[in-house]
Design an enzyme around this catalytic site. Structure first.
Site, PDB file in Angstrom:
ATOM      1  N   GLU A  80     -17.546  -5.217  24.712  1.00  0.00           N
ATOM      2  CA  GLU A  80     -16.782  -6.301  24.916  1.00  0.00           C
ATOM      3  C   GLU A  80     -15.226  -6.095  23.756  1.00  0.00           C
ATOM      4  O   GLU A  80     -14.199  -6.729  24.079  1.00  0.00           O
ATOM      5  CB  GLU A  80     -17.550  -7.355  24.332  1.00  0.00           C
ATOM      6  CG  GLU A  80     -18.615  -7.926  25.290  1.00  0.00           C
ATOM      7  CD  GLU A  80     -19.740  -6.723  25.114  1.00  0.00           C
ATOM      8  OE1 GLU A  80     -19.848  -6.254  23.953  1.00  0.00           O
ATOM      9  OE2 GLU A  80     -20.897  -6.609  26.117  1.00  0.00           O
ATOM     10  N   HIS A  87     -28.140 -16.113  25.283  1.00  0.00           N
ATOM     11  CA  HIS A  87     -26.992 -15.673  26.093  1.00  0.00           C
ATOM     12  C   HIS A  87     -26.285 -17.391  26.391  1.00  0.00           C
ATOM     13  O   HIS A  87     -25.350 -17.363  27.306  1.00  0.00           O
ATOM     14  CB  HIS A  87     -27.515 -15.425  27.555  1.00  0.00           C
ATOM     15  CG  HIS A  87     -28.004 -13.918  27.552  1.00  0.00           C
ATOM     16  ND1 HIS A  87     -28.557 -13.202  26.381  1.00  0.00           N
ATOM     17  CD2 HIS A  87     -27.433 -13.033  28.261  1.00  0.00           C
ATOM     18  CE1 HIS A  87     -29.103 -12.216  26.627  1.00  0.00           C
ATOM     19  NE2 HIS A  87     -28.178 -11.972  27.953  1.00  0.00           N
ATOM     20  N   HIS A 122       0.745  -1.088   0.127  1.00  0.00           N
ATOM     21  CA  HIS A 122       0.047   0.147  -0.069  1.00  0.00           C
ATOM     22  C   HIS A 122       0.792   1.243   0.155  1.00  0.00           C
ATOM     23  O   HIS A 122       1.740   1.472   0.898  1.00  0.00           O
ATOM     24  CB  HIS A 122      -0.813   0.054   1.414  1.00  0.00           C
ATOM     25  CG  HIS A 122      -1.781  -1.093   1.385  1.00  0.00           C
ATOM     26  ND1 HIS A 122      -1.513  -2.271   1.903  1.00  0.00           N
ATOM     27  CD2 HIS A 122      -3.132  -1.616   0.938  1.00  0.00           C
ATOM     28  CE1 HIS A 122      -2.291  -3.277   1.817  1.00  0.00           C
ATOM     29  NE2 HIS A 122      -3.453  -2.769   1.331  1.00  0.00           N
ATOM     30  N   HIS A 159      -4.776   4.081  -3.077  1.00  0.00           N
ATOM     31  CA  HIS A 159      -4.921   3.039  -1.784  1.00  0.00           C
ATOM     32  C   HIS A 159      -3.643   2.137  -1.771  1.00  0.00           C
ATOM     33  O   HIS A 159      -3.073   1.713  -0.720  1.00  0.00           O
ATOM     34  CB  HIS A 159      -6.182   2.615  -1.468  1.00  0.00           C
ATOM     35  CG  HIS A 159      -6.093   1.440  -0.482  1.00  0.00           C
ATOM     36  ND1 HIS A 159      -6.221   1.857   0.886  1.00  0.00           N
ATOM     37  CD2 HIS A 159      -5.945   0.103  -0.450  1.00  0.00           C
ATOM     38  CE1 HIS A 159      -6.405   0.482   1.455  1.00  0.00           C
ATOM     39  NE2 HIS A 159      -5.973  -0.308   0.686  1.00  0.00           N
TER      40      HIS A 159
END
Ligand SMILES: Cc1ncc(C[n+]2csc(CCOP(=O)(O)OP(=O)(O)O)c2C)c(N)n1
Ligand SMILES: [Mg+2]
Length: 671
Positions: free
Chosen positions: A414, A476, A35, A265
């Site tokens: 999380e 869950h 890149h 890019h």
């Protein structure tokens, strides 16, 4: 873009920055991949940062009080490699630049912390670096509070791109950093408006400056090619008590025909494009050629840190021996000598006062002992402190008002928590653990994989580890997660069966310096199965004989965690019918796999029928069920085949057929 005007305005600066740009063009061309655009766009920011602000010593890449420079936009790796080479890091000689992306080279496609000391964190998965940086900055605050600003006082600098800021994890990181007022965290946003598919605006119209501002950040917008503006913005960022974001308007692939386009890019390998770009830069040197005066200026930047480092060393040496040893032990991620004795005493006590407790609760009991002797532990939870039982009694909460706190309320984030824990571990000097419900390892997975890839000893306290959590229902209830985690290289997955095994698992996790550990812990109470005190840590063997067959051995039942109790009851049924049955507790498959063959064969001899029971899917058990060579044992599995359901735990075990009777029946059907 008027390149000539840029050159003329700051000719000295220009040549230094051009060295990054041309090394990038040459390395990408040689590799025929990579890149080019990002390093070409952000070279000016990097040059000013390294020249005027960054505290670093190329002779000591791991100096504890260096500034941390994090290339969150990992595909721009040539920016980092160029600067490391130019400033004189011995681990990045010109050969490494020429071997960019090749087998055996340290200059991997994306920066790998395992390959180069100077790479603070592995980046490439967008968003991770900026989220790690929050952990680095938290660690700096904590350690400054602990050791004083003479010993710990540094910045964390980040380069993040459009991609990093679009990734959801960045929002978690930004919000946490803003709330925590991490004033020594500075993010340079490579605001080039381009990603792979085209302009950013095809997918996102967020005002990034307002977004950071909304989370309590100090924000600035500058021309990312103006060295004076960059310098002034950095000064302002340092002066402000909030974390800082500097939106740097840049041109991707600056000065090339691919500038400001998605083509810029990726890999710019066309010979004419490269020649034209170098001509526009006024760069009249061959490939990989850095004129001596430019190299000398970069090396001077690298040499600047030696003095600061030497002064720091003097201050460090003036600490008491106890402090110094503690600092060095913690940075080496070594457990204190006292840990094992504490764990042994705890285990003895647990056997003497045996009672049924949930392993998440056992874990808290262990932490109450451990956190007292390991002051480098940093606890936390993603808003489930009372459920994960992660906060021991002595832990104060980390906040802008209390930097001595060792417990972090990560919020309902999380992924951000896991990435921040990676940053804390990578910083060194601290040992992070954090909790959530095990089903939400999915949300943390991107960063958990990087803990493993980077060999970082982060401990994941994943409670509510099966249908045994009951009424909260299938959303869950983890089913596939144990197999997914066990499939991840460099990861210990512990599923302890009772308080003793929980203590043993913690001891191993906290004595390990080269990989993450996952503790899968129950919500429901577990009957103690280790009824006799053993000083030896049996969990260290990964699997061991928990109950021997009374009669001639015809079956082996293997289980982990909450199902060990079921295995023991199934054995009782079978023994009563004259079927000799051994029970093998399997708290950690990875550790069992690491034992020698003789031990593995002793625990799991080829003859008897094998049945495994676990309230999850079968997948990860096949290796133990199918045997390794010779006569294949007859094997069966009792566990889950689909998602769970919402009901009391006992009902669920009954309905899904995970019972001692079902296990005994399975054994008999195979005999
Ligand atoms: C999590 C993740 N998703 C996708 C990718 C693939 N990818 C690499 S770079 C990139 C675009 C990044 O855009 P930006 O950050 O603006 O970088 P620039 O094009 O400006 O160099 C994508 C989608 C990745 N590396 N990580
Ligand atoms: Mg971009």
């Amino acid at each position: 873009m008027d390149i000539a005007a840029l050159r003329d305005k700051h000719p000295e600066h220009w040549r230094k920055a051009a060295a990054i740009r041309t090394l990038t063009l040459d390395a990408v061309a040689a590799a025929n991949s990579g890149h080019s655009g990002m390093p070409m766009g952000m070279a000016d920011v990097a040059t000013v940062l390294f020249e005027k602000h960054l505290k670093f010593d190329p002779k000591a890449p791991k100096w504890a009080d260096r500034d941390r420079f994090i290339l969150s936009v990992g595909h721009g790796s040539m920016l980092l490699y160029s600067v490391l080479h130019l400033t004189g890091y011995e681990e990045v000689p010109l050969e490494e630049i020429k071997n960019f992306r090749q087998w055996g080279s340290k200059t991997a496609g994306h920066p790998e912390s395992e390959y180069l000391d100077a790479v603070e964190t592995t980046t490439g998965p967008l968003g991770q670096g900026i989220a790690n940086s929050v952990g680095f900055a938290i660690a700096e605050e904590m350690l400054r509070a602990k050791y004083g600003s003479k010993i710990v006082d540094h910045y964390t600098w980040v380069m993040a791109g459009d991609g990093c800021l679009m990734e959801g994890v960045s929002q978690e990181a930004i919000a946490l950093a803003g709330m925590q007022k991490l004033s020594k965290l500075v993010v340079f946003f490579d605001d080039n408006g381009i990603t792979i598919d085209g302009k950013v605006s095809i997918a996102d119209i967020t005002d990034q400056v307002k977004r950071f501002e909304a989370s309590g950040w100090h924000v600035q917008s500058i021309d990312g090619h103006d060295p004076e503006a960059i310098d002034a913005a950095i000064e302002a960022a340092k002066a402000d008590p909030r974390p800082s974001m500097i939106a740097c308007k840049t041109h991707i692939a600056l000065g090339s025909s691919a500038q400001d386009t998605a083509k810029g890019h990726g890999a710019l390998t066309d010979a004419k494009l490269i020649a034209d770009t170098k001509a526009a830069y006024g760069w009249e040197h061959g490939p990989f050629e850095i004129p001596a005066d430019v190299k000398a200026q970069w090396e001077a930047m690298g040499a600047r840190g030696a003095k600061a480092h030497a002064e720091w060393r003097e201050r460090f040496d003036a600490l008491s021996e106890r402090k110094r040893m503690e600092f060095e032990r913690a940075f080496a991620a070594e457990a204190p000598k006292a840990l094992s004795a504490k764990i042994r005493a705890f285990k003895k006590e647990a056997v003497e006062n045996a009672k049924a407790v949930a392993s998440r609760k056992s874990s808290e009991m262990v932490l109450n002992v451990v956190n007292g002797v390991m002051t480098e532990t940093v606890g936390g939870s993603a808003d489930l402190t009372g459920s994960n039982n992660t906060r021991s009694g002595d832990m104060e909460v980390f906040s802008p008002e209390n930097r001595s706190g060792r417990y972090i309320h990560y919020g309902i984030r999380e992924h951000g928590m896991a990435a921040a824990m990676n940053g804390i571990a990578l910083h060194g000097g601290l040992r992070p653990y954090g909790g959530t419900f095990m089903a939400f390892t999915d949300y943390a997975r991107g960063a958990m994989r990087l803990s493993a890839l980077m060999h970082q000893p982060v401990v994941y306290v994943m409670t509510h580890d099966s249908i045994g959590l009951g009424e909260d229902g299938p959303t869950h209830q983890p089913v596939e997660h144990l197999s997914m985690l066990r499939a991840t290289p460099n990861t210990y997955v512990f599923r302890p069966a009772d308080t003793v095994e929980t203590a043993e698992a913690w001891e191993i996790a906290l004595s390990t310096s080269d990989r993450p550990s996952v503790l899968a812990l129950s919500r429901q109470n577990l009957a103690p199965v280790r009824n006799e005190h053993k000083t030896k840590n049996l969990t260290e063997q990964g699997a061991y004989v928990l109950r021997e067959a009374g009669e001639k051995r015809r079956a082996i039942i293997m289980a982990s965690g909450s199902e060990v109790e079921i295995a023991v009851k199934a054995r009782d049924i079978l023994e009563a019918e004259g079927i000799g049955t051994r029970v093998v507790s399997v708290p950690c498959m990875e550790l069992f796999a690491a034992q020698d063959e003789a031990y593995r064969k002793r625990v799991l001899p080829a003859g008897p029928v094998r049945v495994a029971v676990e309230a999850g899917v079968r997948q990860s058990w096949d290796r133990l069920l199918l045997g390794e060579r010779g006569r294949e044992p007859k094997a069966g599995f009792v566990g889950m085949e689909g998602f769970g359901a919402s009901a009391p735990a006992e009902t669920l075990y009954e309905k899904f057929g995970i019972t001692a009777e079902a296990v005994a029946e399975k054994v008999k059907s195979l005999l």
